[in-house]
Design a protein around this motif. Structure first.
Motif, PDB file in Angstrom:
ATOM      1  N   VAL A 299       0.848  -1.189   0.000  1.00  0.00           N
ATOM      2  CA  VAL A 299       0.000   0.000   0.000  1.00  0.00           C
ATOM      3  C   VAL A 299       0.883   1.239   0.000  1.00  0.00           C
ATOM      4  CG1 VAL A 299      -1.719   1.308   1.290  1.00  0.00           C
ATOM      5  CG2 VAL A 299      -1.860  -1.179   1.185  1.00  0.00           C
TER       6      VAL A 299
ATOM      7  N   ASP B 291      -5.544   8.712   4.279  1.00  0.00           N
ATOM      8  CA  ASP B 291      -5.606   7.590   3.345  1.00  0.00           C
ATOM      9  C   ASP B 291      -5.796   6.269   4.078  1.00  0.00           C
ATOM     10  OD1 ASP B 291      -5.362   9.217   1.201  1.00  0.00           O
ATOM     11  OD2 ASP B 291      -3.225   8.896   0.887  1.00  0.00           O
ATOM     12  N   ARG B 292      -5.111   6.125   5.192  1.00  0.00           N
ATOM     13  CA  ARG B 292      -5.258   4.890   5.965  1.00  0.00           C
ATOM     14  C   ARG B 292      -6.685   4.737   6.502  1.00  0.00           C
ATOM     15  NH1 ARG B 292      -1.033   1.812   7.082  1.00  0.00           N
ATOM     16  NH2 ARG B 292       1.093   2.602   6.738  1.00  0.00           N
TER      17      ARG B 292
ATOM     18  N   LEU C   7      -8.846   3.296   3.768  1.00  0.00           N
ATOM     19  CA  LEU C   7      -8.635   1.860   3.597  1.00  0.00           C
ATOM     20  C   LEU C   7      -9.229   1.062   4.764  1.00  0.00           C
ATOM     21  CD1 LEU C   7      -4.947   1.832   2.279  1.00  0.00           C
ATOM     22  CD2 LEU C   7      -7.028   1.457   0.970  1.00  0.00           C
ATOM     23  N   LYS C   8      -9.023   1.549   5.993  1.00  0.00           N
ATOM     24  CA  LYS C   8      -9.561   0.850   7.157  1.00  0.00           C
ATOM     25  C   LYS C   8     -11.084   0.771   7.111  1.00  0.00           C
ATOM     26  CE  LYS C   8      -5.818   1.951  10.399  1.00  0.00           C
ATOM     27  NZ  LYS C   8      -5.456   2.723  11.621  1.00  0.00           N
TER      28      LYS C   8
ATOM     29  N   HIS D 212      -7.215   5.672  -4.596  1.00  0.00           N
ATOM     30  CA  HIS D 212      -7.921   4.828  -3.630  1.00  0.00           C
ATOM     31  C   HIS D 212      -8.718   3.734  -4.339  1.00  0.00           C
ATOM     32  CE1 HIS D 212      -7.910   8.354  -0.548  1.00  0.00           C
ATOM     33  NE2 HIS D 212      -6.792   7.656  -0.501  1.00  0.00           N
TER      34      HIS D 212
ATOM     35  N   GLU E 147      -6.175   1.036  -4.879  1.00  0.00           N
ATOM     36  CA  GLU E 147      -5.620   0.503  -3.634  1.00  0.00           C
ATOM     37  C   GLU E 147      -6.619  -0.361  -2.885  1.00  0.00           C
ATOM     38  OE1 GLU E 147      -2.024   3.175  -1.921  1.00  0.00           O
ATOM     39  OE2 GLU E 147      -4.045   3.791  -1.355  1.00  0.00           O
ATOM     40  N   VAL E 148      -7.853   0.106  -2.761  1.00  0.00           N
ATOM     41  CA  VAL E 148      -8.865  -0.651  -2.031  1.00  0.00           C
ATOM     42  C   VAL E 148      -9.088  -2.011  -2.674  1.00  0.00           C
ATOM     43  CG1 VAL E 148     -11.336  -0.747  -1.544  1.00  0.00           C
ATOM     44  CG2 VAL E 148     -10.045   1.310  -0.989  1.00  0.00           C
TER      45      VAL E 148
ATOM     46  N   VAL F  72      -5.993  -4.284  -1.998  1.00  0.00           N
ATOM     47  CA  VAL F  72      -5.935  -4.708  -0.591  1.00  0.00           C
ATOM     48  C   VAL F  72      -6.966  -5.793  -0.314  1.00  0.00           C
ATOM     49  CG1 VAL F  72      -6.394  -3.962   1.780  1.00  0.00           C
ATOM     50  CG2 VAL F  72      -4.960  -2.566   0.305  1.00  0.00           C
TER      51      VAL F  72
END
Length: 518
Positions: free
Chosen positions: A121, A128-129, A132-133, A161, A164-165, A168
């Protein structure tokens, strides 16, 4: 390409300070630090399309706030934040909606990680975290009770994002599939591992490695298009802009100035700096001295420099950019791009009318204008230089550059005031900033530490150099003199000291050897 909002990169309008000395003494080395430490940049290409009739040239200004594709550290000085805030810089847009970018080295590293399956990531800041969380929490809560083929939708995802999402979730859960829906949404679907394997190998997968690279490159894709089409690149005081373009979208800045110049010329064969053009107008057309792009535009719009010739062309902005023609937005990058294009066209028109004694065509072509600017092509202004040339002054092991840089050939000979050296006596621990403040009232010198008690001062004004030499002739703590390489260079002094020691030992050995033989 319009200049960005001026912050700490030393351009006109930015707060001056002792840090400018680094720019004068070692432009590539210092600018590399600037490009790493101050990597924000709002880049704005302005595209002007000529009409078949009339003097208007419709143009659209594209503004893009950029953000990093990978985790980097950067600093902003308090004066830069104050300066940008004064001119309405949108920090929220910059931090939240910034478009990613990367250079060739960063792209190569990401490509290797994707191929090896070691992708990580990129988002490391708290905002940003949190995104994602939140996405992971929603999916893990939902998936326990969901059945195969059930779906859910994640909302409010933007930019990188979206990629990334999905990556992940796919890494963490082998029984989910993701698809972007557009409008900041991602659909999550529960599937069997076998079904997912089939989907991953299909052409419909939006997370293919080539698509991830395309998304991660972000604004770099537009940069590569600009390089490919080889259109003229226009800016104002654009040396730092070129360094940012090289470092952020092409490759890290090289240590060699000549290599940097070759690279830029290969990327953009035709570069026009409107700062050098307006400097030329001061000599040829009785153009008043101006200190900024806004002033140059105002003079060209309001002055009577060409009363007998045809009217200057104007840029008719598209509807989405019309506000720039109605109100001033100084130091906003899109507005600067509009001013830059306007100043270029009006300056070329003025030169064309002068070359034809006012008998220019009513609707000159852009090629005619470009011909008028031929002598200024690839001549980029260096802000602290008072001459149109390059000079290399060896000081320690550093190369000093002044004036206007020729990106398509050899730099012309130069004339410049001598550098000054300040020897400090009785003031221990004096810094570059304190030296800068001491001389600020007399001249905005560029300052660089030469040794523990010595500092170099650089100026482009002969008169100010003479005044400082006169006023500090009898100063109790600061002795100012003209810099002499063989006298003041620490490396030369070190060499002379070593040579003196060797010579002394040789003399002693000779004398002792002669005494024994007697």
């Amino acid at each position: 390409m319009g200049p960005a909002p001026r912050g700490s990169d030393g351009h006109a309008g930015a707060p001056a300070g002792p840090g400018c000395g680094r720019a004068a003494m070692e432009p590539l080395m210092w600018s590399l630090l600037v490009c790493i430490q101050l990597p924000y940049k709002t880049t704005n290409p302005a595209c002007l399309t000529p009409l078949r009739s009339g003097t208007g040239r419709p143009g659209t200004v594209f503004s893009a706030s950029l953000w990093f594709s990978s985790d980097v550290e950067f600093t902003l000085s308090a004066s830069s934040i104050q300066f940008l805030s004064h001119y309405g810089f949108d920090y929220n847009k910059f931090l939240k909606d910034g478009i990613p970018y990367m250079n060739e080295v960063q792209e190569k590293i990401l490509r290797q990680h994707l191929l090896a399956g070691t992708w990580k990531v990129c988002s490391t800041n708290n905002a940003d975290r949190d995104v994602l969380k939140k996405a992971i929490a929603e999916v893990t809560t939902w998936i326990g009770a969901a059945k195969e083929e059930d779906t859910m939708v994640l909302q409010d995802l933007s930019g990188y994002h979206m990629i990334e999402v999905q990556l992940v979730l796919r890494q963490a859960l082998e029984n989910v599939w993701t698809e972007p829906l557009g409008d900041k949404k991602v659909m999550v679907k529960k599937v069997s591992p076998e079904h997912r394997q089939l989907l991953e190998n299909s052409s419909y997968d939006r997370c293919q490695k080539k698509l991830i690279l395309l998304s991660a490159r972000g604004f770099t894709n537009l940069f590569q298009i600009l390089v490919k089409v080889k259109k003229p690149l226009v800016g104002h005081n654009m040396l730092m802009d070129l360094m940012h373009l090289h470092d952020k979208f092409y490759r890290p800045l090289p240590e060699s100035y000549e290599e940097f110049k070759r690279n830029i010329h290969n990327l953009f064969p035709v570069i026009i700096d409107t700062k050098t053009v307006t400097k030329s107008l001061q000599k040829k057309c009785l153009f008043p001295r101006v200190s900024s792009l806004v002033e140059a535009y105002a003079v060209l719009c309001s002055s009577n420099l060409n009363p007998k010739g045809p009217p200057c062309p104007v840029i008719a902005l598209a509807s989405g950019c019309s506000r720039y023609a109605e109100k001033k937005f100084p130091h906003e990058a899109g507005y600067d791009a509009f001013l830059c294009g306007s100043v270029l066209l009006m300056s070329a028109h003025l030169l064309l009318c002068r070359s034809t004694d006012g008998a220019a065509e009513a609707e000159p072509s852009f090629s005619q204008y470009l011909a008028m600017l031929a002598e200024h092509v690839n001549k980029v202004n260096f802000i602290r230089g008072g001459v149109s040339s390059i000079v290399r002054m060896k000081c320690r092991t550093v190369t000093c550059v002044w004036g206007a840089e020729n990106f398509s050939g050899e730099d012309s000979p130069c004339r410049h005031p001598p550098a000054l050296v300040v020897h400090v006596r009785g003031w221990p621990g004096l810094t570059e900033g304190q030296i800068y403040q001491e001389f600020k009232a007399r001249c905005c010198f560029d300052v660089r530490r030469l040794s523990k008690n010595q500092f170099i001062l650089l100026s482009n004004k002969y008169k100010q150099v003479r005044h400082v030499l006169r006023d500090y002739r009898h100063h109790p703590h600061l002795r100012v003199s003209v810099y002499r390489h063989w006298r003041h260079s620490p490396s030369v002094n070190c060499l002379l000291q070593i040579s003196g020691i060797v010579a002394l030992w040789s003399l002693l050995a000779f004398m002792l050897g002669g005494t024994r033989s007697c």
